[in-house]
Design a protein around this motif. Structure first.
Motif, PDB file in Angstrom:
ATOM      1  N   GLY A  62       0.818  -1.192   0.000  1.00 38.88           N
ATOM      2  CA  GLY A  62       0.000   0.000   0.000  1.00 38.88           C
ATOM      3  C   GLY A  62       0.857   1.249   0.000  1.00 38.88           C
ATOM      4  N   PRO A  63       0.234   2.423   0.051  1.00 39.99           N
ATOM      5  CA  PRO A  63       0.993   3.676   0.052  1.00 39.99           C
ATOM      6  C   PRO A  63       1.815   3.815   1.326  1.00 39.99           C
ATOM      7  CG  PRO A  63      -1.325   4.085   0.510  1.00 39.99           C
ATOM      8  CD  PRO A  63      -1.225   2.641   0.131  1.00 39.99           C
ATOM      9  N   MET A  64       2.848   4.611   1.249  1.00 39.71           N
ATOM     10  CA  MET A  64       3.713   4.817   2.407  1.00 39.71           C
ATOM     11  C   MET A  64       3.003   5.690   3.439  1.00 39.71           C
ATOM     12  SD  MET A  64       7.281   5.440   0.420  1.00 39.71           S
ATOM     13  CE  MET A  64       8.136   5.749   1.955  1.00 39.71           C
ATOM     14  N   HIS A  65       3.220   5.376   4.718  1.00 36.67           N
ATOM     15  CA  HIS A  65       2.577   6.150   5.779  1.00 36.67           C
ATOM     16  C   HIS A  65       3.569   7.100   6.432  1.00 36.67           C
ATOM     17  CE1 HIS A  65       4.516   3.593   8.767  1.00 36.67           C
ATOM     18  NE2 HIS A  65       3.963   2.516   8.243  1.00 36.67           N
ATOM     19  N   VAL A  66       3.085   7.867   7.404  1.00 38.44           N
ATOM     20  CA  VAL A  66       3.895   8.935   7.992  1.00 38.44           C
ATOM     21  C   VAL A  66       5.146   8.393   8.671  1.00 38.44           C
ATOM     22  CG1 VAL A  66       2.623   8.931  10.188  1.00 38.44           C
ATOM     23  CG2 VAL A  66       3.810  11.004   9.453  1.00 38.44           C
ATOM     24  N   GLY A  67       5.091   7.175   9.206  1.00 40.80           N
ATOM     25  CA  GLY A  67       6.282   6.586   9.792  1.00 40.80           C
ATOM     26  C   GLY A  67       7.381   6.380   8.764  1.00 40.80           C
ATOM     27  N   HIS A  68       6.979   6.011   7.540  1.00 40.99           N
ATOM     28  CA  HIS A  68       7.959   5.854   6.471  1.00 40.99           C
ATOM     29  C   HIS A  68       8.568   7.192   6.064  1.00 40.99           C
ATOM     30  CE1 HIS A  68       5.353   2.157   5.426  1.00 40.99           C
ATOM     31  NE2 HIS A  68       6.452   1.726   6.023  1.00 40.99           N
ATOM     32  N   VAL A  69       7.811   8.273   6.234  1.00 44.44           N
ATOM     33  CA  VAL A  69       8.316   9.594   5.851  1.00 44.44           C
ATOM     34  C   VAL A  69       9.602   9.894   6.609  1.00 44.44           C
ATOM     35  CG1 VAL A  69       7.855  12.066   5.804  1.00 44.44           C
ATOM     36  CG2 VAL A  69       6.000  10.458   5.356  1.00 44.44           C
ATOM     37  N   ARG A  70       9.543   9.713   7.919  1.00 43.95           N
ATOM     38  CA  ARG A  70      10.716  10.055   8.724  1.00 43.95           C
ATOM     39  C   ARG A  70      11.906   9.172   8.368  1.00 43.95           C
ATOM     40  NH1 ARG A  70      11.140  10.566  15.386  1.00 43.95           N
ATOM     41  NH2 ARG A  70      12.944  11.966  15.356  1.00 43.95           N
ATOM     42  N   GLY A  71      11.664   7.882   8.211  1.00 47.35           N
ATOM     43  CA  GLY A  71      12.745   6.980   7.829  1.00 47.35           C
ATOM     44  C   GLY A  71      13.335   7.335   6.480  1.00 47.35           C
ATOM     45  N   PHE A  85      15.681   1.356  10.458  1.00 47.13           N
ATOM     46  CA  PHE A  85      14.529   0.527  10.819  1.00 47.13           C
ATOM     47  C   PHE A  85      13.511   1.338  11.614  1.00 47.13           C
ATOM     48  CE2 PHE A  85      17.010  -3.788  11.103  1.00 47.13           C
ATOM     49  CZ  PHE A  85      17.074  -3.829   9.714  1.00 47.13           C
ATOM     50  N   GLY A  86      12.264   0.894  11.571  1.00 48.23           N
ATOM     51  CA  GLY A  86      11.241   1.447  12.446  1.00 48.23           C
ATOM     52  C   GLY A  86      11.497   1.029  13.885  1.00 48.23           C
ATOM     53  N   ALA A  87      10.921   1.783  14.823  1.00 52.85           N
ATOM     54  CA  ALA A  87      11.157   1.526  16.243  1.00 52.85           C
ATOM     55  C   ALA A  87      10.713   0.126  16.658  1.00 52.85           C
ATOM     56  CB  ALA A  87      10.448   2.578  17.080  1.00 52.85           C
ATOM     57  N   ASP A  88       9.744  -0.439  15.922  1.00 46.73           N
ATOM     58  CA  ASP A  88       9.247  -1.774  16.278  1.00 46.73           C
ATOM     59  C   ASP A  88      10.234  -2.885  15.925  1.00 46.73           C
ATOM     60  OD1 ASP A  88       8.919  -1.284  13.577  1.00 46.73           O
ATOM     61  OD2 ASP A  88       7.068  -2.426  13.397  1.00 46.73           O
ATOM     62  N   HIS A  89      11.361  -2.528  15.323  1.00 52.21           N
ATOM     63  CA  HIS A  89      12.391  -3.514  14.985  1.00 52.21           C
ATOM     64  C   HIS A  89      13.532  -3.513  16.000  1.00 52.21           C
ATOM     65  CE1 HIS A  89      10.290  -3.612  11.173  1.00 52.21           C
ATOM     66  NE2 HIS A  89      11.064  -4.573  10.746  1.00 52.21           N
ATOM     67  N   PRO A 124      31.264  -3.261   9.567  1.00 54.37           N
ATOM     68  CA  PRO A 124      30.385  -2.817  10.643  1.00 54.37           C
ATOM     69  C   PRO A 124      28.972  -2.550  10.135  1.00 54.37           C
ATOM     70  CG  PRO A 124      31.833  -1.032   9.963  1.00 54.37           C
ATOM     71  CD  PRO A 124      32.282  -2.252   9.214  1.00 54.37           C
ATOM     72  N   LEU A 125      27.996  -2.869  10.960  1.00 53.88           N
ATOM     73  CA  LEU A 125      26.591  -2.574  10.661  1.00 53.88           C
ATOM     74  C   LEU A 125      26.069  -1.625  11.725  1.00 53.88           C
ATOM     75  CD1 LEU A 125      23.769  -2.998   9.357  1.00 53.88           C
ATOM     76  CD2 LEU A 125      23.530  -5.036  10.816  1.00 53.88           C
ATOM     77  N   ASP A 126      25.607  -0.463  11.300  1.00 55.43           N
ATOM     78  CA  ASP A 126      24.966   0.484  12.211  1.00 55.43           C
ATOM     79  C   ASP A 126      23.472   0.474  11.918  1.00 55.43           C
ATOM     80  OD1 ASP A 126      24.438   2.443  14.073  1.00 55.43           O
ATOM     81  OD2 ASP A 126      25.191   4.103  12.847  1.00 55.43           O
ATOM     82  N   ILE A 127      22.663   0.302  12.936  1.00 51.37           N
ATOM     83  CA  ILE A 127      21.211   0.283  12.764  1.00 51.37           C
ATOM     84  C   ILE A 127      20.613   1.480  13.486  1.00 51.37           C
ATOM     85  CG2 ILE A 127      19.075  -0.981  13.220  1.00 51.37           C
ATOM     86  CD1 ILE A 127      20.619  -3.565  12.952  1.00 51.37           C
ATOM     87  N   LYS A 128      19.914   2.311  12.746  1.00 49.78           N
ATOM     88  CA  LYS A 128      19.252   3.481  13.300  1.00 49.78           C
ATOM     89  C   LYS A 128      17.755   3.186  13.414  1.00 49.78           C
ATOM     90  CE  LYS A 128      22.884   6.169  13.422  1.00 49.78           C
ATOM     91  NZ  LYS A 128      23.464   6.549  14.715  1.00 49.78           N
ATOM     92  N   LEU A 129      17.223   3.313  14.620  1.00 50.87           N
ATOM     93  CA  LEU A 129      15.797   3.092  14.842  1.00 50.87           C
ATOM     94  C   LEU A 129      15.061   4.429  14.762  1.00 50.87           C
ATOM     95  CD1 LEU A 129      15.897   0.524  17.787  1.00 50.87           C
ATOM     96  CD2 LEU A 129      15.624   0.065  15.344  1.00 50.87           C
ATOM     97  N   ILE A 130      13.980   4.446  14.003  1.00 52.29           N
ATOM     98  CA  ILE A 130      13.206   5.667  13.797  1.00 52.29           C
ATOM     99  C   ILE A 130      11.975   5.640  14.703  1.00 52.29           C
ATOM    100  CG2 ILE A 130      11.996   7.101  12.121  1.00 52.29           C
ATOM    101  CD1 ILE A 130      14.993   6.840  11.602  1.00 52.29           C
ATOM    102  N   GLN A 131      11.928   6.574  15.631  1.00 50.05           N
ATOM    103  CA  GLN A 131      10.784   6.630  16.537  1.00 50.05           C
ATOM    104  C   GLN A 131       9.552   7.231  15.843  1.00 50.05           C
ATOM    105  OE1 GLN A 131      10.088   5.426  19.423  1.00 50.05           O
ATOM    106  NE2 GLN A 131      12.097   4.516  19.848  1.00 50.05           N
TER     107      GLN A 131
END
Length: 580
Positions: A135-144, A353-357, A377-384
């Motif tokens: 489906g279309p991207m939601h507001v959480g995807h915007v920040r990421g 990643f989203g915060a749920d990850h 190295p792998l850096d993972i940034k969680l998006i609240q």
């Protein structure tokens, strides 16, 4: 090399002299020695922690080292004073001509001012968005999306070779749900009532998919069982959703270099190859996990599974890669996907990643460490989460999406530039309130307006100066007599501009693009403050009766505009030259 690096080099050279004189022992670790702006500007222009860092290994009191270092640095003609403070910090005041010379440096470099080689051409893969194609991207995807794109811009500016990548999650059960939902819209296109039962996607965005299915297949699928149409409808609907997602991203100014498919990992041997690699290292085994926390023996059924020994690389528990029924877990294709990135030769990996990850971070880092022998190295940034507000109330969901506010809703209401800037005014791991009323108001409290207004003021001053006969091209301004910029407020403004290259290096090393937004707001505040002081102190006004005075001040204004535009370019925000 930025100005702070230059003076760090001066500090290190002075320490070399102290070593040669026997005041300090040779071979001390200097890696943590820093030269940076002091916390309180009243203390000086720069401060170094050198004495504090070296005191213990040198076996000397910090103040003793600091005083000896100050004596050496005081001989440098660029340093007006070197003062020891507190237990051993050393504060430096620079000669005004050091700051004044930065104007020509900025104007000569132009858009490249602050560009760095700290990345040394290393290949970095930044994976972001990676939304399900349902489906279309939601507001959480915007920040990421904004964080990932701005980070990519920042890393490229700082000397990395950047690849932007989108991992299409098209291998799970959610795409089967998409197919069934689209099929109901296909039935609707034929005049039948769609059965949008619980668990299906209810959004109106699937109506065009149903119509497109009708155009392609006519009524040939209507009377067939799911086994005949599921695979074809799934691929068709997924392709249409990905086209929608690409258009959504484009509306935000985001484009990807690579789209990778999870589905392409199944049945190709890629998952098996990744796990074989781990097995060869003794990291895959058959075993039974302990009950999860909170589970009692009565409601926990132990069963043998194929496990990845992720605890060998920093995880809390080992992780299943194959279920007891022989099917893959969600983790298995993710391992294979990251193994593919390692094999493609990337020196660094970044996942947004989203915060749920959050629970995925340790296991994914463990897998990459194992597959690369700790070399990548792998850096993972969680998006609240982002909370949307309008008219003092939570902004309601989109009817088109069915259950959420879409990226298009946000961009259409606020605009891409405003959306991008606001999404970066908080660190990625902090929740963000996005108030449509506030982000569009023209006030100091609106950071994007405040920064854009500063850039517009720069162009207003340049136009006014040009109208008065002053040459405002960079070639002419580079030759301005900058020694006339002697007021403390003007020197402080130049000092802020000189922080830009250092800020770029720090933000890029930490993978933190929000630092650029913070800096731009501070820079805009300083520029507006200098403008306003000119109302009370005529000598600070940018256009003077003396042409030489005017040209020097206009050179400072132009340099400010150069840095603002460079920062906005990293954020992906178009600079505004006139406020309307």
């Amino acid at each position: 090399m930025n100005l702070f690096d230059e003076f760090r080099a001066a500090v290190l050279a002075a320490l070399d002299t102290l070593e040669a004189e026997g005041m300090l022992p040779a071979g001390l670790d200097r890696s943590n020695i820093a030269v940076e702006p002091p916390r309180d500007a009243a203390h000086g222009d720069m401060a170094t922690n050198a004495a504090m860092v070296l005191a213990k290994p040198a076996g000397k009191a910090p103040r003793v080292i600091a005083e000896a270092l100050a004596a050496k640095l005081a001989a440098d003609p660029r340093i007006a004073s070197a003062d020891v403070a507190g237990p051993g910090f050393l504060n430096l005041r620079l000669s005004p001509d050091v700051w004044q010379a930065q104007i020509a440096v900025i104007l000569k470099a132009g858009a490249d001012y602050g560009r760095s080689t700290v990345g040394q051409g290393r290949k970095v893969n930044v994976e972001f968005v990676s939304a399900n194609p349902t489906g279309p991207m939601h507001v959480g995807h915007v920040r990421g999306a904004v964080v990932g794109d701005a980070l990519s811009n920042l890393l490229a500016f700082a000397g990395w070779d950047v690849t932007r990548e989108y991992y299409i999650n098209d291998g799970g059960a959610q795409v089967d749900v998409l197919a069934r939902s689209a099929f109901e819209r296909y039935r609707e296109a034929h005049g039948l009532s769609p059965e949008i039962r619980e668990g299906l996607y209810p959004g109106d965005y699937l109506i065009p998919v149903g119509e497109a299915l009708k155009e392609k297949y006519g009524d040939t699928l209507l009377d067939k069982g799911e086994q005949y149409w599921l695979a074809e409808v799934r691929d068709f609907a997924s392709d249409m959703m990905m086209q929608m997602i690409r258009e959504d991203l484009a509306s935000l100014g985001v484009s990807m270099d690579v789209y990778s498919s999870e589905k392409a990992l199944y049945g190709t041997g890629k998952i098996e190859a990744a796990l074989t690699e781990l097995r060869s290292r003794g990291l895959i085994y058959e075993g039974v996990l302990e009950p999860p926390k909170g589970k009692t023996p009565e409601d926990w059924e132990p069963r043998e599974q194929t496990l990845f020994r992720s605890t060998a690389h920093g995880d809390d528990v080992d992780r299943p890669v194959m279920k007891s029924d022989g099917s893959w877990t969600y983790f298995a294709p993710d391992i294979a996907y990251h193994y593919d990135k390692v094999k493609r030769g990337f020196d660094e990996l970044i996942d947004i990643f989203g915060a749920d990850h959050g629970g995925y971070v340790k296991r994914m880092k463990a897998a990459v460490a194992a597959l690369s022998d700790g070399k990548v190295p792998l850096d993972i940034k969680l998006i609240q989460l982002v909370k949307l507000w309008k008219n003092g109330e939570p902004f309601k969901m989109s009817k088109r999406a069915g259950t959420f506010v879409t990226l298009r809703d946000v961009v259409e209401l606020a605009g891409a530039d405003v959306t991008r800037f606001i999404m970066l005014i908080r660190k990625n791991d902090v929740a963000l309130d996005f108030d449509f009323d506030k982000v569009l108001e023209q006030s100091k409290d609106n950071p994007v307006f405040y920064v854009q207004y500063a850039n517009a003021r720069v162009h207003s001053v340049l136009r006014k100066a040009a109208d008065s006969g002053v040459a405002v091209d960079d070639a002419a301004l580079t030759g301005a007599d900058v020694s006339l910029l002697a007021h403390p407020a003007e020197l402080a403004m130049i000092a802020k501009l000189a922080e830009w290259p250092r800020l770029v290096d720090i933000a890029a090393r930490a993978n933190e693009p929000h630092r650029v937004a913070f800096y731009l707001y501070e820079l805009a505040s300083d520029f507006h403050g200098l403008w306003n002081r000119g109302n009370d102190e005529p000598s600070l006004r940018f256009v003077q009766e003396d042409p030489a005075q005017t040209q020097a001040k206009i050179a400072l204004v132009r340099a400010t505009g150069v840095v603002i535009r460079a920062g906005l370019a990293i954020l992906g925000v178009k600079p505004v030259e006139e406020m309307r």
